[in-house]
Design a protein around this motif. Structure first.
Motif, mmCIF file in Angstrom:
data_model
loop_
_atom_site.group_PDB
_atom_site.id
_atom_site.type_symbol
_atom_site.label_atom_id
_atom_site.label_comp_id
_atom_site.label_asym_id
_atom_site.label_seq_id
_atom_site.Cartn_x
_atom_site.Cartn_y
_atom_site.Cartn_z
ATOM 1 N N MET A 1 76.514 24.536 79.013
ATOM 2 C CA MET A 1 75.398 25.078 79.202
ATOM 3 C C MET A 1 74.875 24.227 80.712
ATOM 4 S SD MET A 1 72.077 25.330 77.071
ATOM 5 C CE MET A 1 70.579 27.137 77.221
ATOM 6 N N LYS A 2 74.485 25.059 81.674
ATOM 7 C CA LYS A 2 74.098 24.595 82.870
ATOM 8 C C LYS A 2 73.309 23.420 82.621
ATOM 9 C CE LYS A 2 74.114 26.659 86.505
ATOM 10 N NZ LYS A 2 75.072 28.466 86.607
ATOM 11 N N GLY A 3 72.490 22.763 82.947
ATOM 12 C CA GLY A 3 71.495 22.338 83.443
ATOM 13 C C GLY A 3 70.655 22.974 84.820
ATOM 14 N N MET A 4 69.563 22.143 84.254
ATOM 15 C CA MET A 4 67.985 22.819 85.647
ATOM 16 C C MET A 4 68.208 22.138 86.580
ATOM 17 S SD MET A 4 65.392 25.019 82.989
ATOM 18 C CE MET A 4 66.012 26.011 81.692
ATOM 19 N N SER A 5 66.973 22.447 87.178
ATOM 20 C CA SER A 5 66.821 21.469 88.635
ATOM 21 C C SER A 5 66.059 20.452 88.304
ATOM 22 C CB SER A 5 65.742 22.092 90.202
ATOM 23 O OG SER A 5 64.607 22.155 89.159
ATOM 24 N N ILE A 6 65.826 19.491 89.557
ATOM 25 C CA ILE A 6 66.183 17.759 88.923
ATOM 26 C C ILE A 6 64.872 17.566 88.594
ATOM 27 C CG2 ILE A 6 65.581 17.019 91.722
ATOM 28 C CD1 ILE A 6 66.877 14.954 91.342
ATOM 29 N N ILE A 7 64.033 18.860 88.935
ATOM 30 C CA ILE A 7 61.894 18.612 88.713
ATOM 31 C C ILE A 7 61.939 18.844 87.739
ATOM 32 C CG2 ILE A 7 60.043 19.521 89.705
ATOM 33 C CD1 ILE A 7 60.828 19.969 92.155
ATOM 34 N N VAL A 8 63.203 19.909 87.021
ATOM 35 C CA VAL A 8 62.379 20.022 85.655
ATOM 36 C C VAL A 8 63.262 19.342 84.773
ATOM 37 C CG1 VAL A 8 63.319 21.955 83.784
ATOM 38 C CG2 VAL A 8 62.897 22.721 85.913
ATOM 39 N N LYS A 9 64.480 18.226 85.219
ATOM 40 C CA LYS A 9 65.013 17.092 84.181
ATOM 41 C C LYS A 9 63.529 15.738 83.997
ATOM 42 C CE LYS A 9 70.127 18.126 85.089
ATOM 43 N NZ LYS A 9 70.563 17.541 85.915
ATOM 44 N N LYS A 10 62.965 15.585 85.789
ATOM 45 C CA LYS A 10 62.382 14.521 85.533
ATOM 46 C C LYS A 10 60.916 14.722 84.348
ATOM 47 C CE LYS A 10 64.072 11.569 88.144
ATOM 48 N NZ LYS A 10 64.741 10.531 86.750
ATOM 49 N N VAL A 11 60.469 15.935 84.430
ATOM 50 C CA VAL A 11 59.254 15.875 83.786
ATOM 51 C C VAL A 11 59.738 16.031 82.339
ATOM 52 C CG1 VAL A 11 57.806 17.855 83.021
ATOM 53 C CG2 VAL A 11 58.836 17.850 86.274
ATOM 54 N N ILE A 132 70.584 24.941 63.930
ATOM 55 C CA ILE A 132 70.515 26.349 64.542
ATOM 56 C C ILE A 132 70.442 26.384 65.590
ATOM 57 C CG2 ILE A 132 68.455 28.732 64.566
ATOM 58 C CD1 ILE A 132 67.634 28.216 61.647
ATOM 59 N N PHE A 133 69.814 26.247 66.674
ATOM 60 C CA PHE A 133 69.515 26.681 68.213
ATOM 61 C C PHE A 133 71.443 26.223 68.784
ATOM 62 C CE2 PHE A 133 68.748 24.248 71.838
ATOM 63 C CZ PHE A 133 68.402 25.747 73.027
ATOM 64 N N LEU A 134 71.495 24.740 68.318
ATOM 65 C CA LEU A 134 73.194 24.562 69.192
ATOM 66 C C LEU A 134 73.990 25.428 68.587
ATOM 67 C CD1 LEU A 134 72.778 20.848 68.364
ATOM 68 C CD2 LEU A 134 73.098 21.975 70.101
ATOM 69 N N ALA A 135 73.847 26.338 67.301
ATOM 70 C CA ALA A 135 74.909 26.746 66.807
ATOM 71 C C ALA A 135 75.427 27.818 68.001
ATOM 72 C CB ALA A 135 74.849 27.158 65.542
ATOM 73 N N LEU A 136 74.075 28.910 67.960
ATOM 74 C CA LEU A 136 74.226 30.235 68.758
ATOM 75 C C LEU A 136 74.012 29.286 69.956
ATOM 76 C CD1 LEU A 136 70.583 31.065 67.878
ATOM 77 C CD2 LEU A 136 72.429 32.185 68.032
ATOM 78 N N LYS A 140 77.169 31.497 72.779
ATOM 79 C CA LYS A 140 77.178 31.836 73.946
ATOM 80 C C LYS A 140 77.932 31.327 74.830
ATOM 81 C CE LYS A 140 73.816 31.230 77.069
ATOM 82 N NZ LYS A 140 72.766 30.460 78.140
ATOM 83 N N GLU A 141 78.566 29.386 74.363
ATOM 84 C CA GLU A 141 79.247 29.336 75.709
ATOM 85 C C GLU A 141 80.960 29.510 75.160
ATOM 86 O OE1 GLU A 141 78.657 26.389 78.422
ATOM 87 O OE2 GLU A 141 76.834 27.816 77.202
ATOM 88 N N GLU A 142 81.057 29.976 74.294
ATOM 89 C CA GLU A 142 82.386 30.378 73.487
ATOM 90 C C GLU A 142 82.401 31.455 74.329
ATOM 91 O OE1 GLU A 142 83.053 29.335 69.777
ATOM 92 O OE2 GLU A 142 84.063 27.120 69.828
ATOM 93 N N ILE B 64 61.619 31.241 72.087
ATOM 94 C CA ILE B 64 63.387 30.339 73.603
ATOM 95 C C ILE B 64 64.549 30.623 72.892
ATOM 96 C CG2 ILE B 64 64.505 28.494 73.772
ATOM 97 C CD1 ILE B 64 61.473 26.845 73.504
ATOM 98 N N ILE B 65 64.659 30.785 71.365
ATOM 99 C CA ILE B 65 66.156 31.516 70.839
ATOM 100 C C ILE B 65 66.395 32.768 71.096
ATOM 101 C CG2 ILE B 65 66.909 32.308 68.690
ATOM 102 C CD1 ILE B 65 66.045 29.784 67.594
ATOM 103 N N MET B 66 64.782 33.888 71.099
ATOM 104 C CA MET B 66 65.792 35.013 71.758
ATOM 105 C C MET B 66 65.306 35.688 73.030
ATOM 106 S SD MET B 66 63.276 37.487 68.666
ATOM 107 C CE MET B 66 63.455 37.712 67.460
ATOM 108 N N VAL B 67 65.232 35.242 73.988
ATOM 109 C CA VAL B 67 64.993 35.044 75.212
ATOM 110 C C VAL B 67 66.963 33.776 76.092
ATOM 111 C CG1 VAL B 67 64.136 34.879 77.332
ATOM 112 C CG2 VAL B 67 62.737 35.304 75.556
ATOM 113 N N ALA B 68 66.155 32.985 75.821
ATOM 114 C CA ALA B 68 67.352 31.684 76.223
ATOM 115 C C ALA B 68 68.467 32.459 75.544
ATOM 116 C CB ALA B 68 66.830 30.722 76.344
ATOM 117 N N VAL B 69 68.787 32.807 74.746
ATOM 118 C CA VAL B 69 70.278 32.659 73.765
ATOM 119 C C VAL B 69 70.320 33.902 73.055
ATOM 120 C CG1 VAL B 69 71.504 31.622 72.078
ATOM 121 C CG2 VAL B 69 69.339 30.632 73.241
#
Lengths: 145, 185, 112
Positions: A1-11, A132-136, A140-142, B64-69
């Protein structure tokens, strides 16, 4: 999964800690103010999800995180059941027996077992939603590879 | 109070209808958010802040789950999708009519029982808390918890919470089993 | 009383979505509406006019509270709803991987 821009990271670095602290407050004060294990656990999971979405890691780290999260989920459920079963051994033979002293109404350390139940359920809900989030995300990555 | 709730509910119904008839899945999901966040305001007006906190976080995580994933991992070619949509909207088959008829029959069925139930129900706002009398009067003394909802969840109704935790665990195990692409090496 | 009827209409909208949609994601959205309307109905029943939030605060001895029992039941139901929704989404994206579509009619025709 790609990260976002540096502003998002700092905030999100700034915000995630505050969200985490707020979640812990909601869990610990569940017997005094609105909230409790369910709400606090969901907020804690939200902090973790924010970190993963903003920074983004590779798939090996994600799998490692998933294993640890599901371990914590099992531990939370086990702690909840053990706290309930201890009522059989101590005091009257009732499931979900509140055997600790009640204390003063309105104090932080009061209500016997209820804060401990709150902590166990908070860990369980937080770990479950994060798993649950990590499994999804791993799926997606695979797929995209 | 009842008027404010009615206006909010009408907005929620409009959002729900739009979500079902939207052409794009992303706009359908966002208007699904209208219903969820409207429910949060309803809970706040109905003096249930515990539920409002849970609902606002749960709704955000669902979106978040629905849109981002889900939408991200199932993206198809835009051109192809538009072609399919034009082909679909051009004809109405008999199956769709049959589905709508089924909905009407089921709606009449539910309406019959709703009509019978609403006679027995007290009017809005005049609820006599005869079931919860014991919880309200003795709850704080028996459980020692100032928040009566937490007292009910973890003490009087502990079995419900145990069942909920078990269902959550089972759902997570099920998701891990469904989404595993290959066996563990 | 009109609030109950509007809640019932929201239930019917969800039922319509579940039974007539062709897209799996929209069926899941319809199930969410069903669940939301039921939760709201339970909390509406427990409301007392002029009742307070069911939390005891030091100093206030007024025991005129909103019914805490439906709130406690709905509290667990919301989290269950989220987990079952996530499970349905997992099934949906597995179906998408196998059939490359969300349309249930095409899935039915592909399976034969």
């Amino acid at each position: 999964m790609k990260g976002m821009s540096i502003i998002v990271k700092k905030v999100s670095q700034l915000i995630a800690g505050i969200i985490f602290l707020y979640g812990i407050y909601i869990v610990l004060h569940g017997h005094l103010t609105p909230g409790g294990g369910f709400a606090g656990g969901a907020i804690l999971a939200g902090a973790f999800i924010l970190i993963v979405l903003a920074f983004g890691t590779d798939i090996i780290h994600l799998k490692h995180d998933e294993e640890r999260a599901s371990l914590f989920e099992g531990l939370g459920l086990l702690a909840f059941i053990l706290l309930a079963i201890l009522g059989f051994i101590i005091g009257i033979k009732v499931f979900f027996n509140n055997y600790l002293p009640k204390g003063q109404l309105g104090e932080l350390v009061s209500a016997g077992l209820i804060p401990l139940y709150n902590i166990a359920v908070g860990i369980e809900v937080c770990a479950a939603l994060f798993t649950i989030f990590l499994a999804l995300v791993i799926y997606k990555e695979e797929i995209s590879k | 109070m009842e008027i404010i709730l009615s206006i909010l509910l009408i907005f929620m119904i409009i959002g729900a209808i739009y979500a079902l008839f939207a052409k794009d899945l992303l706009s359908a999901l966002i208007s699904c958010g209208i219903v969820g966040y409207g429910l949060v305001i309803c809970f706040l007006l109905l003096r249930a802040p515990d539920l409002a906190i849970v609902q606002v976080v749960v709704e955000t995580i669902t979106l978040i789950i629905m849109v981002a994933v889900v939408l991200d991992s199932t993206r198809e070619d835009l051109k192809e999708r538009i072609m399919i949509r034009e082909k679909e909207s051009s004809y109405i088959n008999t199956k769709y009519v049959f589905n709508v008829l089924t909905v009407l029959v089921l709606a009449l069925f539910f309406l019959f029982f709703f009509n019978q139930a609403i006679d027995k129900l007290e009017p809005f706002g005049t609820h006599t808390t005869r079931m919860a009398e014991a919880y309200i009067e003795n709850g704080a003394r028996v459980t020692g918890s100032a928040n009566l909802v937490t007292g009910v969840v973890f003490d009087f109704r502990g079995y419900d919470t145990l069942g909920e935790a078990t269902i959550l665990f089972t759902a997570v195990v099920g998701i891990l089993a469904i989404l595993r692409l290959r066996g563990k090496t | 009383m009109i609030v109950y009827i509007l809640c019932f209409i929201l239930f019917l909208v969800g039922l319509f979505g579940v039974l007539t949609s062709r897209n799996i994601i929209k069926i899941i959205i319809g199930l969410t509406f069903l669940e939301i309307s039921i939760n709201l109905f339970l909390v509406l029943i427990g409301y007392v006019e002029g009742g307070q939030i069911p939390i005891l605060v030091k100093g206030s001895e007024n025991l005129h509270f909103v019914d805490p029992l439906p709130q406690a039941l709905v509290l667990t139901s919301i989290v269950i709803g989220l987990s079952t929704n996530a499970m349905l989404l997992a099934v949906a994206i597995r179906i998408y991987k196998k059939f490359k579509t969300f349309d249930i009619r095409k899935i039915r025709s592909l399976k034969g």
